[in-house]
Write a protein that holds these residues in place. Structure first.
Motif, PDB file in Angstrom:
ATOM      1  N   GLY A 128    -100.262-106.854  13.051  1.00  0.00           N
ATOM      2  CA  GLY A 128    -101.209-107.700  12.511  1.00  0.00           C
ATOM      3  C   GLY A 128    -101.078-107.732  10.759  1.00  0.00           C
ATOM      4  O   GLY A 128    -101.808-108.354  10.244  1.00  0.00           O
ATOM      5  N   CYS A 154    -101.757-111.221   9.343  1.00  0.00           N
ATOM      6  CA  CYS A 154    -102.957-111.859   9.643  1.00  0.00           C
ATOM      7  C   CYS A 154    -103.907-111.184   8.365  1.00  0.00           C
ATOM      8  O   CYS A 154    -103.415-110.349   7.621  1.00  0.00           O
ATOM      9  CB  CYS A 154    -103.770-110.933  10.852  1.00  0.00           C
ATOM     10  SG  CYS A 154    -102.751-111.476  12.410  1.00  0.00           S
ATOM     11  N   ASN A 157    -105.136-117.467  10.986  1.00  0.00           N
ATOM     12  CA  ASN A 157    -104.703-116.330  10.828  1.00  0.00           C
ATOM     13  C   ASN A 157    -105.459-115.162  10.317  1.00  0.00           C
ATOM     14  O   ASN A 157    -105.427-114.046   9.981  1.00  0.00           O
ATOM     15  CB  ASN A 157    -103.537-116.272   9.861  1.00  0.00           C
ATOM     16  CG  ASN A 157    -103.629-116.350   8.473  1.00  0.00           C
ATOM     17  OD1 ASN A 157    -104.695-116.952   8.116  1.00  0.00           O
ATOM     18  ND2 ASN A 157    -102.839-115.800   7.593  1.00  0.00           N
ATOM     19  N   GLN A 194    -101.761-110.653  15.723  1.00  0.00           N
ATOM     20  CA  GLN A 194    -101.097-112.169  15.873  1.00  0.00           C
ATOM     21  C   GLN A 194    -101.051-112.375  17.412  1.00  0.00           C
ATOM     22  O   GLN A 194    -100.247-111.755  18.239  1.00  0.00           O
ATOM     23  CB  GLN A 194    -100.095-112.190  15.167  1.00  0.00           C
ATOM     24  CG  GLN A 194     -99.740-113.663  14.870  1.00  0.00           C
ATOM     25  CD  GLN A 194     -98.811-113.876  13.824  1.00  0.00           C
ATOM     26  OE1 GLN A 194     -97.951-113.106  13.433  1.00  0.00           O
ATOM     27  NE2 GLN A 194     -98.942-115.047  12.815  1.00  0.00           N
ATOM     28  N   CYS A 219    -104.654-115.350  15.004  1.00  0.00           N
ATOM     29  CA  CYS A 219    -105.031-113.740  14.934  1.00  0.00           C
ATOM     30  C   CYS A 219    -106.434-113.583  15.462  1.00  0.00           C
ATOM     31  O   CYS A 219    -107.299-114.446  15.346  1.00  0.00           O
ATOM     32  CB  CYS A 219    -104.871-113.349  13.567  1.00  0.00           C
ATOM     33  SG  CYS A 219    -103.458-113.353  12.856  1.00  0.00           S
ATOM     34  N   THR A 235    -111.775-114.561  16.861  1.00  0.00           N
ATOM     35  CA  THR A 235    -111.705-114.204  15.526  1.00  0.00           C
ATOM     36  C   THR A 235    -113.196-113.782  14.891  1.00  0.00           C
ATOM     37  O   THR A 235    -113.198-113.175  13.833  1.00  0.00           O
ATOM     38  CB  THR A 235    -111.156-115.017  14.607  1.00  0.00           C
ATOM     39  OG1 THR A 235    -111.808-116.555  14.784  1.00  0.00           O
ATOM     40  CG2 THR A 235    -109.784-115.563  14.827  1.00  0.00           C
TER      41      THR A 235
END
Length: 212
Positions: free
Chosen positions: A143, A146, A162, A187, A193, A209
């Protein structure tokens, strides 16, 4: 020594002492994944000694460590023997116990030396959650492209694909909160993400998210 030079030295010392006393270390909270991704070095080590070096106005602590494992930073330092930090906590110096615990230590490399401080993520190994240990071993690096976006007051929204919304500050009064201890922002397909938790087969969960 001339009186004017002596007076200047005394004034400088006084200013340094006032600065040390009045200016406390201030750091923005960060998710452990951010600490991992933005650090040059991430290791697990036991502190076996320390020495105060006469370096700078307040001194530098040099910790001697026994490295157990390196998770990140092989291209910077092959093996960490010393960790450096400011002697003063007001200057963000870290106090680590000698011959007691294994620590997760993160930091930056300067002139071939590992430096850390209160604004880095340093924690006793046994205090880390299972998800954090797995993150350090593998998941956090998935990540690093991200962005973990902190939410300090509602409403909060992600503004790009992201981003993962980090809400620990709302429900847990800051770190360490539930997301910090249990989730990694990784990701997914097409660059999106999302928070990921992979504790066990029955706990595996991909969520959007904005959750949890």
């Amino acid at each position: 020594m001339k009186p004017c030079m002596l007076l200047a030295l005394l004034l400088f010392s006084l200013v340094c002492l006032m600065y040390q006393a009045s200016d406390a270390c201030s750091c923005a909270m960060s998710h452990p994944q951010d600490a991992y991704c933005h650090s040059d070095i991430v290791i697990r080590a036991k502190v076996v000694g320390k020495k105060l070096l006469d370096d700078g106005p307040f001194g530098t602590l040099r910790y001697t460590v026994k490295q157990m494992k390196m998770y990140k930073g092989f291209d910077k330092i092959q093996h960490v023997q010393y960790v450096y930090t400011d002697e003063s906590e007001s200057m963000c110096g870290v106090k680590l116990d000698i011959n007691k615990y294994q620590y997760l230590i993160t930091g930056r490399v300067h002139d071939g030396k590992l430096y850390t401080g209160l604004c880095n993520f340093n924690e006793r190994w046994e205090r880390l959650s299972l998800a954090q240990k797995k993150g350090i071993n593998h998941r956090y690096q998935l990540g690093c492209n991200c962005r973990i976006k902190p939410c300090y007051s509602l409403p909060c929204f992600v503004t790009s694909k992201n981003e993962c919304l980090w809400t620990d500050m709302l429900s847990h009064f800051g770190f360490p909160g539930y997301q910090s201890r249990n989730y990694a922002c990784v990701q997914q397909k097409e660059g999106y993400c999302s928070w990921y938790r992979g504790m066990s087969a029955r706990d595996k969960l991909n969520i959007n998210t904005t959750d949890p």
